[in-house]
Design a protein around this motif. Sequence first.
Motif, PDB file in Angstrom:
ATOM      1  N   PRO A   1      86.413  77.713 -36.714  1.00 13.84           N
ATOM      2  CA  PRO A   1      85.714  77.570 -35.433  1.00 13.84           C
ATOM      3  C   PRO A   1      84.368  76.860 -35.551  1.00 13.84           C
ATOM      4  CG  PRO A   1      86.715  79.732 -35.585  1.00 13.84           C
ATOM      5  CD  PRO A   1      86.903  79.071 -36.932  1.00 13.84           C
ATOM      6  N   ALA A   2      83.588  77.122 -36.614  1.00 14.84           N
ATOM      7  CA  ALA A   2      82.299  76.457 -36.765  1.00 14.84           C
ATOM      8  C   ALA A   2      82.484  74.956 -36.943  1.00 14.84           C
ATOM      9  CB  ALA A   2      81.537  77.046 -37.950  1.00 14.84           C
ATOM     10  N   THR A   3      83.474  74.563 -37.740  1.00 20.11           N
ATOM     11  CA  THR A   3      83.747  73.146 -37.946  1.00 20.11           C
ATOM     12  C   THR A   3      84.187  72.505 -36.642  1.00 20.11           C
ATOM     13  OG1 THR A   3      84.378  73.588 -40.220  1.00 20.11           O
ATOM     14  CG2 THR A   3      85.098  71.504 -39.286  1.00 20.11           C
ATOM     15  N   GLN A   4      85.023  73.183 -35.901  1.00 18.55           N
ATOM     16  CA  GLN A   4      85.479  72.641 -34.630  1.00 18.55           C
ATOM     17  C   GLN A   4      84.299  72.371 -33.705  1.00 18.55           C
ATOM     18  OE1 GLN A   4      88.304  75.452 -33.146  1.00 18.55           O
ATOM     19  NE2 GLN A   4      89.882  74.857 -34.586  1.00 18.55           N
ATOM     20  N   TYR A   5      83.335  73.269 -33.680  1.00 14.04           N
ATOM     21  CA  TYR A   5      82.203  73.089 -32.772  1.00 14.04           C
ATOM     22  C   TYR A   5      81.326  71.922 -33.196  1.00 14.04           C
ATOM     23  CZ  TYR A   5      78.288  73.857 -29.735  1.00 14.04           C
ATOM     24  OH  TYR A   5      77.308  73.677 -28.804  1.00 14.04           O
ATOM     25  N   LEU A   6      81.194  71.692 -34.487  1.00 12.09           N
ATOM     26  CA  LEU A   6      80.354  70.582 -34.940  1.00 12.09           C
ATOM     27  C   LEU A   6      80.836  69.259 -34.356  1.00 12.09           C
ATOM     28  CD1 LEU A   6      79.690  71.315 -38.703  1.00 12.09           C
ATOM     29  CD2 LEU A   6      78.086  71.453 -36.801  1.00 12.09           C
TER      30      LEU A   6
ATOM     31  N   ALA B   1      83.319  69.046 -31.832  1.00 10.99           N
ATOM     32  CA  ALA B   1      83.901  69.215 -30.494  1.00 10.99           C
ATOM     33  C   ALA B   1      82.792  69.190 -29.447  1.00 10.99           C
ATOM     34  CB  ALA B   1      84.651  70.546 -30.420  1.00 10.99           C
ATOM     35  N   ASN B   2      83.194  68.948 -28.245  1.00  8.90           N
ATOM     36  CA  ASN B   2      82.267  68.967 -27.110  1.00  8.90           C
ATOM     37  C   ASN B   2      81.082  68.042 -27.324  1.00  8.90           C
ATOM     38  OD1 ASN B   2      83.870  70.979 -25.860  1.00  8.90           O
ATOM     39  ND2 ASN B   2      82.828  72.535 -27.083  1.00  8.90           N
TER      40      ASN B   2
ATOM     41  N   ALA C   1      71.752  71.673 -29.527  1.00  5.46           N
ATOM     42  CA  ALA C   1      72.466  72.911 -29.204  1.00  5.46           C
ATOM     43  C   ALA C   1      72.289  73.895 -30.358  1.00  5.46           C
ATOM     44  CB  ALA C   1      73.948  72.648 -28.976  1.00  5.46           C
TER      45      ALA C   1
ATOM     46  N   LEU D   1      73.406  76.690 -32.707  1.00  6.25           N
ATOM     47  CA  LEU D   1      74.677  77.225 -33.199  1.00  6.25           C
ATOM     48  C   LEU D   1      74.533  78.676 -33.613  1.00  6.25           C
ATOM     49  CD1 LEU D   1      75.915  74.283 -35.458  1.00  6.25           C
ATOM     50  CD2 LEU D   1      76.427  74.716 -33.047  1.00  6.25           C
TER      51      LEU D   1
ATOM     52  N   GLU E   1      70.635  74.502 -35.595  1.00  7.43           N
ATOM     53  CA  GLU E   1      70.770  73.637 -34.434  1.00  7.43           C
ATOM     54  C   GLU E   1      71.638  72.425 -34.775  1.00  7.43           C
ATOM     55  OE1 GLU E   1      67.344  72.391 -31.512  1.00  7.43           O
ATOM     56  OE2 GLU E   1      67.217  71.148 -33.313  1.00  7.43           O
ATOM     57  N   ARG E   2      72.510  72.044 -33.823  1.00  8.98           N
ATOM     58  CA  ARG E   2      73.233  70.775 -33.925  1.00  8.98           C
ATOM     59  C   ARG E   2      72.497  69.773 -33.053  1.00  8.98           C
ATOM     60  NH1 ARG E   2      79.040  69.387 -31.204  1.00  8.98           N
ATOM     61  NH2 ARG E   2      77.711  69.386 -29.362  1.00  8.98           N
TER      62      ARG E   2
END
Length: 115
Positions: free
Chosen positions: A3-8, A10-11, A22, A24, A33-34
């Motif tokens: 899930p963490a990789t997906q968020y990096l 994704a979106n 954003a 994290l 923060e990303r």
Amino acid sequence: MTPATQYLFANLPSDRTAEHFADLFTAPGLRLERIVSHGHTTPDGEWYDQAQGERVMVVQGAARLLIEGEAEERTLGPGDHLYLGPHVRHRVTWTAPGEDTIWLALFHDADGTDP
């Protein structure tokens, strides 16, 4: 992918006119923060001067940073990272204009030493 990789990756923002930030993860004295840049730089004459220490890493893309007092910019690509202690003034002088530059920035309350 976790899930963490997906968020990096994704979106990702479709608006490329502004840099996007954003959180994290946050905890007392700690924030991850990303940042997504797309040709963005620190405005002329401005410097980041933060009370917290910061470990910054480029995950995707490329960037150049200038640290006050250093003669040359530092170039960062995927996997490159550096530590900026509290109140180390710095500025982003270039990010890749044709792609998203994705950064991770870990901010922490510090005594000025690299965690």
